[in-house]
Design a protein around this motif. Structure first.
Motif, mmCIF file in Angstrom:
data_model
loop_
_atom_site.group_PDB
_atom_site.id
_atom_site.type_symbol
_atom_site.label_atom_id
_atom_site.label_comp_id
_atom_site.label_asym_id
_atom_site.label_seq_id
_atom_site.Cartn_x
_atom_site.Cartn_y
_atom_site.Cartn_z
ATOM 1 N N SER A 294 0.846 -1.187 0.000
ATOM 2 C CA SER A 294 0.000 0.000 0.000
ATOM 3 C C SER A 294 0.880 1.235 0.000
ATOM 4 N N SER A 295 0.382 2.246 -0.583
ATOM 5 C CA SER A 295 1.123 3.504 -0.634
ATOM 6 C C SER A 295 0.861 4.275 0.646
ATOM 7 N N PHE A 296 1.908 4.726 1.287
ATOM 8 C CA PHE A 296 1.760 5.441 2.535
ATOM 9 C C PHE A 296 1.909 6.940 2.369
ATOM 10 N N ALA A 297 1.932 7.417 1.160
ATOM 11 C CA ALA A 297 2.059 8.846 0.937
ATOM 12 C C ALA A 297 0.772 9.367 0.315
ATOM 13 N N THR A 298 0.454 10.585 0.608
ATOM 14 C CA THR A 298 -0.704 11.192 -0.024
ATOM 15 C C THR A 298 -0.212 12.113 -1.124
ATOM 16 N N LYS A 299 -0.974 12.214 -2.155
ATOM 17 C CA LYS A 299 -0.612 13.042 -3.298
ATOM 18 C C LYS A 299 -1.616 14.177 -3.379
ATOM 19 N N TRP A 300 -1.122 15.385 -3.290
ATOM 20 C CA TRP A 300 -1.972 16.554 -3.391
ATOM 21 C C TRP A 300 -1.693 17.251 -4.717
ATOM 22 N N LEU A 301 -2.743 17.662 -5.396
ATOM 23 C CA LEU A 301 -2.569 18.452 -6.598
ATOM 24 C C LEU A 301 -2.145 19.855 -6.196
ATOM 25 N N GLU A 302 -1.246 20.427 -6.970
ATOM 26 C CA GLU A 302 -0.807 21.784 -6.655
ATOM 27 C C GLU A 302 -1.882 22.770 -7.086
ATOM 28 N N LEU A 303 -2.265 23.635 -6.143
ATOM 29 C CA LEU A 303 -3.249 24.674 -6.429
ATOM 30 C C LEU A 303 -2.527 25.992 -6.645
ATOM 31 N N ASN A 304 -3.124 26.855 -7.467
ATOM 32 C CA ASN A 304 -2.502 28.168 -7.618
ATOM 33 C C ASN A 304 -2.727 28.941 -6.318
ATOM 34 N N PRO A 305 -1.834 29.873 -5.993
ATOM 35 C CA PRO A 305 -1.906 30.561 -4.704
ATOM 36 C C PRO A 305 -3.195 31.358 -4.511
ATOM 37 N N GLU A 306 -3.773 31.864 -5.590
ATOM 38 C CA GLU A 306 -5.027 32.605 -5.470
ATOM 39 C C GLU A 306 -6.140 31.698 -4.964
ATOM 40 N N LYS A 307 -6.166 30.454 -5.439
ATOM 41 C CA LYS A 307 -7.174 29.475 -5.008
ATOM 42 C C LYS A 307 -6.966 29.112 -3.535
ATOM 43 N N VAL A 308 -5.711 28.927 -3.139
ATOM 44 C CA VAL A 308 -5.390 28.609 -1.742
ATOM 45 C C VAL A 308 -5.874 29.739 -0.839
ATOM 46 N N LEU B 217 0.190 29.498 7.476
ATOM 47 C CA LEU B 217 -0.853 28.510 7.241
ATOM 48 C C LEU B 217 -2.105 29.153 6.666
ATOM 49 N N PHE B 218 -2.632 28.536 5.617
ATOM 50 C CA PHE B 218 -3.903 28.911 5.008
ATOM 51 C C PHE B 218 -4.876 27.809 5.410
ATOM 52 N N LEU B 219 -5.737 28.112 6.369
ATOM 53 C CA LEU B 219 -6.565 27.087 7.000
ATOM 54 C C LEU B 219 -8.030 27.173 6.581
ATOM 55 N N GLY C 280 4.511 36.543 -0.503
ATOM 56 C CA GLY C 280 5.295 37.609 0.108
ATOM 57 C C GLY C 280 4.450 38.852 0.380
ATOM 58 N N LYS C 281 3.490 39.148 -0.533
ATOM 59 C CA LYS C 281 2.595 40.291 -0.320
ATOM 60 C C LYS C 281 1.734 40.062 0.922
ATOM 61 N N ILE C 282 1.261 38.858 1.102
ATOM 62 C CA ILE C 282 0.442 38.544 2.290
ATOM 63 C C ILE C 282 1.297 38.670 3.540
ATOM 64 N N LEU C 283 2.498 38.105 3.483
ATOM 65 C CA LEU C 283 3.395 38.117 4.639
ATOM 66 C C LEU C 283 3.780 39.536 5.049
ATOM 67 N N SER C 284 3.983 40.408 4.064
ATOM 68 C CA SER C 284 4.369 41.789 4.386
ATOM 69 C C SER C 284 3.156 42.695 4.564
ATOM 70 N N PRO D 176 -4.845 22.786 6.799
ATOM 71 C CA PRO D 176 -4.268 23.513 5.669
ATOM 72 C C PRO D 176 -5.009 23.195 4.368
ATOM 73 N N VAL D 177 -5.259 24.205 3.577
ATOM 74 C CA VAL D 177 -5.943 24.043 2.297
ATOM 75 C C VAL D 177 -5.133 23.080 1.427
ATOM 76 N N ALA D 178 -5.773 21.993 1.017
ATOM 77 C CA ALA D 178 -5.136 20.985 0.148
ATOM 78 C C ALA D 178 -3.756 20.572 0.657
ATOM 79 N N GLY D 179 -3.668 20.263 1.941
ATOM 80 C CA GLY D 179 -2.426 19.754 2.539
ATOM 81 C C GLY D 179 -1.279 20.728 2.443
ATOM 82 N N PRO D 180 -0.197 20.338 1.784
ATOM 83 C CA PRO D 180 0.989 21.192 1.731
ATOM 84 C C PRO D 180 0.767 22.498 0.971
ATOM 85 N N ASN D 181 -0.287 22.599 0.166
ATOM 86 C CA ASN D 181 -0.587 23.869 -0.507
ATOM 87 C C ASN D 181 -0.836 24.975 0.508
ATOM 88 N N GLY D 182 -1.436 24.613 1.637
ATOM 89 C CA GLY D 182 -1.761 25.592 2.664
ATOM 90 C C GLY D 182 -0.702 25.749 3.733
#
Length: 195
Positions: free
Chosen positions: A25-39, A107-109, A144-148, A120-126
């Protein structure tokens, strides 16, 4: 006879291959990469801080579990100094190592049906990696705009007021019950004296 052995070997090889393929069995999850605007649009809360991996983990129906997250800044939504934030079961190892090297997470929750805490939105995306005030996990311009941007300090951690109110209600009820019993006793002794 030789033809039968070759056929048996082929059947055995095919069964063995199917057994190996089905049993692993696969023990890893695969998340599709989302564009940052969607996240960003899916998130209900955006915070900067670190996970407390020594805290007790909370389970969920999905592949996230909750950990305490020490919030330094709030960019969207409401958050206290310590919240429970989800992390994918398979992200704990690298995230803990990353934080030991001084990393933080933006974190984008979002809320989900599978967990009683924000995840987190879509796992590592968030889970945007931040170190020394810089975005390390891609889309530096957008994140970076959000962070600043404008950030608030988290609300003070709420004390367990529910327990305090419950104690007050119990004490008030107990005082009322004792008063009621004393009145009944007084009335009973007054009635006995009148005879």
């Amino acid at each position: 006879m030789i033809e039968g052995k070759k056929t048996m070997r082929k059947v055995f090889f095919i069964l063995f291959a199917l057994l190996l393929a089905g049993g692993s069995s696969s023990f890893a999850t695969k998340w599709l990469e989302l564009n940052p605007e969607k996240v960003e649009s899916r998130s209900q809360v955006i915070v900067l801080g670190t996970y407390n991996f020594k805290s007790k983990q909370k389970s969920s129906k999905g592949n996230f579990y909750g950990r305490q997250f020490q919030v330094e800044k709030v960019y969207k939504g409401k958050a206290t100094e310590t919240i429970t934030a989800g992390i994918d079961v398979y992200d704990k190892g690298w995230a803990e190592e990353y934080q030991q090297d001084g990393g933080k997470f933006l974190l984008f929750l979002e809320k989900t049906k599978e967990a009683r805490f924000l995840v987190p939105v879509a796992g590592p995306n968030g889970m945007v990696q931040v170190q020394d005030g810089r975005i390390l996990s891609g889309h530096e311009g957008f994140y970076g705009k959000i962070l600043s941007g404008e950030a608030r300090t988290p609300s003070p951690a709420e004390s367990n007021n529910d327990g305090g109110h419950l104690l007050e209600a119990l004490l008030f009820s107990l005082t009322g019950l004792i008063t009621f019993l004393l009145i009944i006793r007084f009335l009973a002794t007054e009635k006995a004296k009148s005879y």
